[in-house]
Scaffold this motif. Structure first.
Motif: not given
Length: 310
Positions: A149-175
């Motif tokens: 379960y924890a390894l799945c959580s870590a994998f999903l966290s890395s996918v999420f961080s990569i997606i957010n890494g692209k968006m955070a450069k262009e859009y407001n983090p709070s939004m």
């Protein structure tokens, strides 16, 4: 300026300490992972909306961005569900140690998302992470389900961080955070409604779903407000004064703080075989070394230095 940097550095450590406390709350809250995450995301999105309203941050987005945010929201919801599920079936120490592998997964996924070649030291560090995992699996076989379960959580966290890494450069983090948390709530709500009307009624929205103990309400409120809404807003604030490298290294202390806190609060229930700590140390050291190598590489590129806030 040095005093400002020191103040924000200490603030960052406090935020990381708060994130480490998230796992403790997951152990203390008696409800299952799915309703726990539903309450967390619902309340946290409300707190962040209040912050957005006060700061008068625009929430208008394109349809394409909204779809991306919705997908990211589902990913973070699944990340938190598997995270808390891991705590429920194993313990805090196992879960946090496995969560450190997120950086390893990111090093594999980044070349795919950004279409770049694998770096030699990332492959080497990947082998070290696997050896650390092997040690933990070898001595903590009774927690296999929790480890998965924890390894799945870590994998999903890395996918999420990569997606957010692209968006955070262009859009407001709070939004971004508001839409992602709201999307996660919507996703879980649809799933629970499906169980209520078409699946197992006892597993969906029931009277007992909304009958929480006083202690559970208290812990969930702390989780949603302090550990989610406040920690997110605070982490964005300190990034204005500290370099990404400093932030990254400090965040890597989250498992350390969490494991120490768990041992202090839960005692023998969190006491593990010595080989577990060897494996966890290998994984954490690998994450830190990976950050050091990446920072050294960035320092060789003069064009990137101007993007780092000192």
């Amino acid at each position: 300026m040095p005093n400002v940097k020191l103040k924000n550095y200490l603030h960052l450590h406090f935020i990381v300490f708060v994130w480490g406390f998230t796992a403790i709350l997951g152990e203390l809250i008696t409800i299952e992972a799915l309703p726990l995450v539903w309450y967390r995301m619902l309340l946290a999105s409300g707190f962040i909306f209040l912050y957005i309203y006060i700061k008068k941050i625009a929430l208008i987005v394109s349809r394409k961005l909204l779809i991306t945010l919705f997908i990211a929201g589902i990913i973070i919801a699944l990340h938190w569900i598997t995270f808390f599920a891991a705590i429920k079936v194993s313990n805090v120490s196992i879960t946090l140690a496995m969560l450190s592998t997120g950086a390893f997964f990111t090093s594999i996924l980044e070349p795919i998302f950004y279409k770049r070649k694998l770096i030699w030291y990332e492959v080497f560090f990947g082998i070290l992470v696997i050896s650390g995992l092997y040690l933990i699996f070898k001595v903590e076989g009774e927690y296999t389900t929790g480890i998965i379960y924890a390894l799945c959580s870590a994998f999903l966290s890395s996918v999420f961080s990569i997606i957010n890494g692209k968006m955070a450069k262009e859009y407001n983090p709070s939004m971004i955070s508001f839409y992602e948390l709201s999307s996660g709530v919507l996703f879980i709500t649809i799933y629970l409604l499906g169980l209520t009307f078409f699946g197992e009624p006892t597993a969906g929205f029931t009277i007992s779903f909304f009958q929480l103990s006083t202690s559970d309400w208290l812990y969930i409120m702390i989780l949603a407000s302090v550990c989610t809404a406040y920690a997110f807003i605070g982490s964005v604030q300190v990034m204005k004064y500290l370099s990404p490298y400093t932030v990254m290294l400090t965040i890597n202390l989250e498992p350390v703080y969490g494991i120490i806190l768990a041992y202090m609060i839960f005692g023998d229930a969190e006491k593990m075989n010595p080989q577990f700590y060897y494996g966890a140390l290998i994984i954490l050291s690998t994450v830190i070394l990976n950050g050091i190598f990446k920072n050294a590489k960035k320092r060789k590129r003069p064009s990137t230095l101007g993007n780092i806030t000192k």
